[in-house]
Design an enzyme around this catalytic site. Sequence first.
Site, PDB file in Angstrom:
ATOM      1  N   ASP A 298       8.360  12.032   3.073  1.00  0.00           N
ATOM      2  CA  ASP A 298       7.950  10.774   3.714  1.00  0.00           C
ATOM      3  C   ASP A 298       9.032   9.723   3.534  1.00  0.00           C
ATOM      4  OD1 ASP A 298       6.375   9.089   5.177  1.00  0.00           O
ATOM      5  OD2 ASP A 298       5.107   8.480   3.489  1.00  0.00           O
TER       6      ASP A 298
ATOM      7  N   VAL B   3       0.857  -1.183   0.000  1.00  0.00           N
ATOM      8  CA  VAL B   3       0.000   0.000   0.000  1.00  0.00           C
ATOM      9  C   VAL B   3       0.886   1.223   0.000  1.00  0.00           C
ATOM     10  CG1 VAL B   3      -1.779   1.298   1.214  1.00  0.00           C
ATOM     11  CG2 VAL B   3      -1.835  -1.194   1.248  1.00  0.00           C
TER      12      VAL B   3
END
Length: 745
Positions: A159, A39
């Site tokens: 991130d 994901v």
Amino acid sequence: MSTPTSNESTSSSSNNSDQRVLFPDIQRDDIQVGDHIGVGTFGAVFSGNWTLPDGSQRTIALKKVFVLEKEAEILSKIRHKNIIQFYGICKATGNDFFIVTEYAEKGSLYDFIHSEESQSFASSSGGNSFDVVVKWASQIASGIQYLHYDAVDTIIHRDLKSKNVVLDKNLVCKICDFGTSKDLTHSCTAPSWGGTAAWMSPEMILQSEGLTTATDVWSYGVVLWEILSKEVPYKDYSEFRIFTMITQSGITLAIPPSCPAPLKQLMSNCWKMTPKDRANMRQIQGELNRLAGNQKVMDECEKFMGLEDWKTEIEKQEKNVEKMRKDLEKRREQLEIREKALKQRMKVEQAVLDSARHPPEDVHQWSEHHTSHWVETVLGRVANDKKFLDRVNAAVFRNRITGARLLGMTQNDLEHLGVHKVGSRIELMKMIRKLADTQKALHNFPTLEQAKRIEMTLKTEKEAAGQLANDVDIVIIVGMYVRKMNATRRKFKFYADSDWIDDTDIPAKSKSKHASSLIKTVCFSVLDENTKKPINEPACSISSGMTTNPDWITVDTEDDVKIRVIVSVYYADIVTQPRNTEVIKVVTSLEESKILEERHVHLRLRRSSSSASISTPSPVIAPVYHPFGHLNNGFHHTTSSPQLRGFWHRKQTGMNRHGLTETELSSLQEQLRTPSPDKKVVDENVIIHVPKLTRRRRTTTTNSEDTEKSDTNNKTPESQARRVHVHGGKDKWNWKKGKSRPKFT
């Protein structure tokens, strides 16, 4: 079938303008979607096969997204050996798209370093483990350096973490997942939420400053720590706890003292709290190159990698953080107690101020607050200077001018208080004299309602005192309640109760069956035996059975628990000896609730005379003149004379001077006017003679027949003097003999 570069279509647009961006378009028929493998930030990732124009097959990764935003645009602009390669986009079902990238066979770096394959990788490859660490660290740094300095636009990943770094079949690190990335066209960009808690920099958590490339440097330091320690950063903490540790306490990941200095310094330079103080990716890349070229340092780092110091240091940090949490919890509870005490103090002060506006009627019961308010009210009529009034109020409190002292003050005393103006002193002295005169005039003339109330109070006290024996024995019971919050934390509070020594010791005439009726107040003081400092605010409560200190106290049993409690019991006014009892105990164990002490106390009680009655001199109340021009309700215990008290008592009860009420007196007078027989039998053996009342005819002259006979028989000077005269000395009616009496019409 078309190639990735020959067929292009318009698929997305930028967020800031209508500029259209072109992406390589891959036909849906050429894509075969495989298993779900992960994901991403904004979509699911699948494996798949792509049939090339020459008929060959290529394994690819397909990220399914709903909207083509920044990720596809950024991937189309960059190309680097340590960044995942972008092939193009493919239209999925409906409005969905597939972002087609190269496939990393070994999965994410996070999964690899925490798997068994990572443990055997170094030995199977023939090299040492630290060589692999330096290689991966350099590859990741090279990719981030490209984004910051060599790409078309400066790009902040935002991130960066081990889950967003993948390994291909040759174990080469490649950076992926640019779903939260941003173009940096200027020196910084506006902060927005993105990233994962353990890898986020302080400025991203707080969103207080513009984001710069230093944000990725912080995250890179965390990834380097993961590769070295093979541990999950902040594994046992929630996201909120991580945010608090980083931003408020400045706690970074634990580094063992045995870590080589160059390696330790490299990670520390990535974790500076101020972004501009951190190293940039070029400096980090240069430091890694120097580290790899120094064989002595490499050997030292390799030796360090074989130690188990990381887990030990992490456990040590966890204990320190837990201790810090407990300290913060204690401080929070102490602050709550202080805040509660402050609110209570403010409430008491407000009550004092409100009480000062409504003083007792007895001036002798006035406190400094009452006096200050009264003086301020009087002086406020003649002076509007607030500073002057504040100085006078301060002088009243400094010299403790109570109501009794106020009545005895002179003009010199007022000048000493700071009332220097003659007019103000005259006005204040005038009001003081008026206050004293009112107090003196009303000293012995209370209102009937107040007098009745005082007499009833005294009667009740005397009856209560006469109902108990001279001496009684009671037991004071002091104990504590304990609550176990967890393995080490305890909450406790103390209580005090009372009882008769034995049921046979209850006084026979006592209306109350409880020994607590002899106790007025119970006060609790809890101190730390080691520091001799109070743990909480001393608390007093009026006894109404069992009493406790109001607040629960929280401690950790890991500490050396040694608590001193002082329980002071103050007896009611009916008790003459002792006036109070003090119980002191030291508590060293908080495992269970228990009784600390049972203290036997012999009490001597005050007795009142049985012949005492309500007519005994009783206190009365003198109203006080208030500068606002009205009388306040209150009590002042003084003594009036028996004559006055008798008069007020008869007036209150409706009795006249004969000891009869008005109703009884009217009834008796009516009976006397009514004719009755001479004798009336009340009982068989008792006869009451009642003289018959006859109405005599009124005479209009004093020389009537009866009068003449009476005067003839008793011609004394006294009888002559008793003759009725009118004003002027003549008889009321005096007619000559032989003449007729006057007729009245």
